[in-house]
Design a protein around this motif. Structure first.
Motif, short mmCIF file in Angstrom:
data_model
loop_
_atom_site.label_atom_id
_atom_site.label_comp_id
_atom_site.label_asym_id
_atom_site.label_seq_id
_atom_site.Cartn_x
_atom_site.Cartn_y
_atom_site.Cartn_z
N MET A 162 55.13 -35.93 -2.60
CA MET A 162 55.07 -34.87 -1.61
C MET A 162 54.38 -33.63 -2.17
O MET A 162 53.55 -33.00 -1.49
CB MET A 162 56.48 -34.52 -1.12
CG MET A 162 57.14 -35.61 -0.29
SD MET A 162 58.90 -35.29 0.00
CE MET A 162 58.82 -33.71 0.83
N ASP A 163 54.72 -33.28 -3.40
CA ASP A 163 54.13 -32.09 -4.01
C ASP A 163 52.62 -32.27 -4.23
O ASP A 163 51.83 -31.36 -3.97
CB ASP A 163 54.82 -31.80 -5.35
CG ASP A 163 54.23 -30.60 -6.05
OD1 ASP A 163 54.29 -29.49 -5.50
OD2 ASP A 163 53.69 -30.76 -7.17
N THR A 164 52.22 -33.46 -4.70
CA THR A 164 50.80 -33.71 -4.95
C THR A 164 50.00 -33.72 -3.65
O THR A 164 48.91 -33.14 -3.57
CB THR A 164 50.63 -35.06 -5.68
OG1 THR A 164 51.43 -35.07 -6.87
CG2 THR A 164 49.18 -35.28 -6.07
N VAL A 165 50.54 -34.36 -2.62
CA VAL A 165 49.86 -34.37 -1.31
C VAL A 165 49.74 -32.95 -0.76
O VAL A 165 48.71 -32.57 -0.19
CB VAL A 165 50.62 -35.28 -0.32
CG1 VAL A 165 50.07 -35.12 1.09
CG2 VAL A 165 50.51 -36.73 -0.76
N ARG B 108 43.47 -28.69 -14.74
CA ARG B 108 42.18 -29.20 -14.29
C ARG B 108 42.29 -30.31 -13.26
O ARG B 108 41.26 -30.77 -12.74
CB ARG B 108 41.38 -29.71 -15.49
CG ARG B 108 41.17 -28.65 -16.58
CD ARG B 108 40.57 -29.23 -17.83
NE ARG B 108 39.29 -29.87 -17.58
CZ ARG B 108 38.61 -30.53 -18.51
NH1 ARG B 108 39.10 -30.66 -19.73
NH2 ARG B 108 37.45 -31.08 -18.22
N GLY B 109 43.51 -30.76 -12.97
CA GLY B 109 43.70 -31.84 -12.01
C GLY B 109 44.45 -31.38 -10.78
O GLY B 109 44.37 -30.22 -10.36
N VAL B 110 45.21 -32.30 -10.19
CA VAL B 110 45.99 -32.03 -8.98
C VAL B 110 47.45 -32.34 -9.28
O VAL B 110 47.76 -33.43 -9.75
CB VAL B 110 45.50 -32.88 -7.80
CG1 VAL B 110 46.34 -32.61 -6.57
CG2 VAL B 110 44.03 -32.58 -7.50
N GLY B 111 48.34 -31.41 -8.98
CA GLY B 111 49.76 -31.63 -9.18
C GLY B 111 50.24 -31.15 -10.54
O GLY B 111 49.47 -30.66 -11.37
N ASN B 112 51.54 -31.31 -10.75
CA ASN B 112 52.16 -30.95 -12.02
C ASN B 112 52.00 -32.10 -13.01
O ASN B 112 52.44 -33.21 -12.74
CB ASN B 112 53.64 -30.62 -11.81
CG ASN B 112 54.33 -30.17 -13.08
OD1 ASN B 112 54.67 -30.98 -13.93
ND2 ASN B 112 54.52 -28.87 -13.21
N GLY B 113 51.34 -31.83 -14.15
CA GLY B 113 50.99 -32.89 -15.08
C GLY B 113 52.20 -33.62 -15.65
O GLY B 113 52.22 -34.85 -15.73
N ILE B 114 53.22 -32.87 -16.07
CA ILE B 114 54.41 -33.49 -16.67
C ILE B 114 55.10 -34.39 -15.65
O ILE B 114 55.49 -35.53 -15.96
CB ILE B 114 55.38 -32.40 -17.17
CG1 ILE B 114 54.68 -31.47 -18.18
CG2 ILE B 114 56.61 -33.04 -17.79
CD1 ILE B 114 54.18 -32.17 -19.41
N SER B 115 55.25 -33.90 -14.41
CA SER B 115 55.89 -34.70 -13.37
C SER B 115 55.08 -35.96 -13.05
O SER B 115 55.63 -37.03 -12.83
CB SER B 115 56.06 -33.86 -12.10
OG SER B 115 56.88 -32.75 -12.34
N HIS C 213 44.05 -27.60 -1.25
CA HIS C 213 42.65 -27.57 -1.71
C HIS C 213 41.70 -27.84 -0.54
O HIS C 213 40.65 -27.19 -0.41
CB HIS C 213 42.43 -28.59 -2.82
CG HIS C 213 42.94 -28.16 -4.15
ND1 HIS C 213 42.33 -27.18 -4.90
CD2 HIS C 213 44.00 -28.58 -4.89
CE1 HIS C 213 42.99 -27.00 -6.03
NE2 HIS C 213 44.01 -27.84 -6.05
N LEU C 214 42.05 -28.81 0.31
CA LEU C 214 41.21 -29.12 1.46
C LEU C 214 41.15 -27.94 2.44
O LEU C 214 40.09 -27.62 2.99
CB LEU C 214 41.73 -30.36 2.18
CG LEU C 214 41.43 -31.71 1.52
CD1 LEU C 214 42.14 -32.82 2.27
CD2 LEU C 214 39.94 -31.98 1.50
#
Length: 448
Positions: free
Chosen positions: A419-422, A187-194, A428-429
């Motif tokens: 880097m992965d989250t960006v 439900r968010g952005v990126g890998n949660g565990i990381s 998404h954009l």
């Protein structure tokens, strides 16, 4: 299409971010979940004397406990409900991936698709509960044996009740973080565990910088050394970004096909192979495996048997055996995880199925062998890069007692996760802007 995507990516701004309602919800959800995690790192376990515990950690901060505390975001130092952090889940994931590679039953389950993945995830959760319970009991016993320099005990009322409540609380905290990480991923952005590990590391940066500058103020660290470490950190960050972006592009040619009076195909594309295909997984796996046996050794301390003290001394931070094992595990997991995420045989079969081929290489087995040869050489470079980056802080800590991790696993995780989250935010954009273009084209079509 590629040029349009690049043009849209170049035009990203805060205005486009403000219009992407779905992305804003995901970002706010991710921030809220990480705030919940950080609040939990300040809720202490029942029955702990915080003053004596702080005194004990100050005396052992440069050892294994300090390394584990880095991953837990200070939760271990404060002995909170998230003291184990997400490490038992990572350890369980390692075990499941190893079993998938060596067990035919597990490999068949993996090939079942979504149903098999759900079964493997369920087994991973069971393994997480078991490992968290074992580590939680070890921490409870270790806390009962920990004493400050003044002779005070870290536990107010030791006994069976304290051990039971500690195990239940720590297991519950780990399972909550595992669930929270899955929610962030979905439900968010990126890998949660990381991101959970990343937030814990970033939360320690101000305290680490303050400790470094305080050592410089008192003269314990020369000013020139602190400046050199700052420059080194910038260089390491630039090196990590370069290596994580670097890739080997293999030329793929598609033959021309004639359908009726029209000619199709005849194009060429590239198969990108990253130098570091495994990403940040090898250092995390290697650290968690080294921390599992050493956590109990660090807690038992002076009350441990002689052989346990010998093992603790040999596996101390900066010791040759520790460095050798650390590098060996990083190299092993770099090759292992690369083999898990990229199958040369499957890739060669897919290319052959769609008529693609590598110029000068026969389709089928020869293509598979060629891809395996190239990937092996790339993985050697990637494993060497990970090893150098990760042992750098160990040498700094052992030689100059630097309290801040200028490089190594912490900086590698922080840069890679950022880097992965960006990249995901940009995706998404980009999707949002494409949706806007499609809607505009439909409106124009209706007007006509």
């Amino acid at each position: 299409m590629a040029s349009a995507a690049e043009q849209l990516a170049a035009n990203f701004n805060f205005g486009s971010l403000g219009k992407a309602t779905e992305l804003k919800k995901r970002i706010w959800f991710t921030l809220g979940a990480l705030i919940v995690y950080r609040l939990g790192t300040y809720i202490p376990l029942p029955g702990i004397d915080p003053t004596i515990l702080h005194d004990i950690f100050e005396s052992q901060s440069g050892g294994v406990l300090g390394m584990f505390d880095m991953f837990s975001g200070g939760a271990l130092r404060r002995m909170t409900i998230f003291a184990l952090n997400i490490m038992p889940y990572i350890s369980a994931s390692i075990i499941m991936q190893l079993l998938t590679a060596v067990s035919p039953q597990m490999e068949a389950m993996k090939k079942e698709g979504e149903a098999g993945r759900k079964k493997i995830n369920q087994y991973t959760r069971y393994g997480t509960v078991l490992l968290a319970a074992v580590q939680g009991y070890g921490i409870a016993v270790g806390l009962e044996g920990m004493q400050s320099s003044a002779g005070g005990s870290a536990v107010m009322d030791p006994g069976l009740f304290f051990r039971a409540t500690t195990v239940i609380t720590l297991v519950g905290g780990t399972m909550f973080l595992m669930w929270l990480g899955e929610q962030i991923t979905q439900r968010g952005v990126g890998n949660g565990i990381s991101l959970i590990i990343f937030s814990g590391i970033v939360a320690n940066i101000p305290r680490s910088l303050a400790s470094t500058f305080e050592l410089g103020r008192t003269g314990a660290l020369p000013t020139i050394l602190i400046l050199g470490l700052m420059v080194m950190a910038v260089v390491v960050i630039a090196g990590i970004v370069f290596m994580e972006r670097a890739q080997r592009r293999i030329l793929i040619q598609y033959p021309k096909r004639q359908h009726g009076n029209k000619m199709f195909g005849g194009e060429s594309s590239h198969l990108p192979l990253k130098i570091n295909t495994s990403g940040v997984i090898p250092p995390i796996f290697a650290s968690s495996l080294l921390l599992m046996p050493l956590t109990l050794t660090g807690f038992v301390g002076g009350n441990s048997p002689e052989w346990l003290q010998t093992v603790s001394a040999l596996l101390g931070r900066g010791q040759p055996l520790f460095l050798v094992l650390y590098v060996t595990l990083i190299v092993f997991f770099a090759f292992f995880y690369t083999a898990v995420v990229f199958n040369p045989q499957e890739t060669a079969d897919n290319l052959k199925k769609y008529g693609g081929f590598v110029p000068g290489i026969r389709p089928g087995k020869n293509t598979s062998d060629y891809l395996d040869y190239v990937l092996t050489r790339l993985t050697v470079i990637g494993a060497a890069y990970l090893s150098v980056v990760c042992i750098l802080p160990e040498i700094l800590i052992s030689q100059w007692a630097v309290p801040f991790y200028f490089g190594g696993t912490s900086l590698l995780i922080a840069v890679t996760v950022t880097m992965d989250t960006v990249s995901q935010i940009q995706s998404h954009l980009l999707a949002h802007q494409y949706e806007g273009l499609i809607k505009k084209s439909k409106l124009r079509g209706r007007r006509r």
